[in-house]
Design an enzyme around this catalytic site. Structure first.
Site, short mmCIF file in Angstrom:
data_model
loop_
_atom_site.label_atom_id
_atom_site.label_comp_id
_atom_site.label_asym_id
_atom_site.label_seq_id
_atom_site.Cartn_x
_atom_site.Cartn_y
_atom_site.Cartn_z
N CYS A 8 4.87 -0.80 10.24
CA CYS A 8 5.53 -0.34 11.44
C CYS A 8 6.98 -0.84 11.36
O CYS A 8 7.32 -1.59 10.45
CB CYS A 8 4.82 -0.97 12.63
SG CYS A 8 4.62 0.07 14.03
N CYS A 80 4.68 4.66 12.26
CA CYS A 80 5.86 5.22 12.94
C CYS A 80 6.76 5.84 11.88
O CYS A 80 6.69 5.49 10.71
CB CYS A 80 6.60 4.15 13.73
SG CYS A 80 7.39 2.88 12.74
N CYS A 87 10.06 2.74 4.13
CA CYS A 87 9.12 2.03 3.27
C CYS A 87 9.61 2.08 1.82
O CYS A 87 10.03 3.14 1.34
CB CYS A 87 7.74 2.67 3.37
SG CYS A 87 6.48 1.85 2.37
#
Length: 136
Positions: A8, A80, A87
């Protein structure tokens, strides 16, 4: 041992709830962690919503993504769009899922209305993790 990572933005709500739920629902031979692209601290309402269903995450810490663990995962779940977009790159062997859930920390209204948002997101996460039981 399968490794799963819930990611997240700040590792304060959704990913923390997912980690707690996964540790309860998924097989015991899974290594389960959560982290964020930033560290925002643990949200007390996330702790409260999890305690309501008998899961204690009060000792969890908000953590930044551990790239070594990330590279070894079988499954990475982003909760999210920010985490999905930010990432780090993973090997093709890492399966990625994206669960675009609303951020309950952004909920407004009375305390009761805000807690309803936390419960709703928690319940959605629980449903999705239950579906992961058969992950190969």
């Amino acid at each position: 041992m399968k490794k799963i990572y819930f990611l997240c933005t700040g590792n304060s709500c959704r990913s923390q709830m997912a980690e707690g739920l996964a540790k309860k629902i998924l097989p015991k031979d899974w290594e389960i962690r959560s982290a964020g692209v930033e560290v925002h601290g643990l949200n007390p309402r996330a702790v409260k919503s999890m305690a309501e269903i008998g899961i204690d995450i009060s000792e969890n810490q908000s953590k930044i993504i551990d790239d070594n663990y990330l590279q070894q995962c079988d499954l990475v779940v982003t909760l999210c769009g920010d985490a999905r977009d930010r990432c780090p790159i993973t090997p093709s062997s890492v399966k990625k899922l994206h669960w675009p859930l609303p951020d309950p920390a952004q909920a407004t209204g009375t305390e009761s209305e805000i807690m309803e948002q936390f419960r709703s997101v928690r319940n959605q996460i629980e449903s999705k993790i239950t579906e992961l039981k058969n992950f190969e």
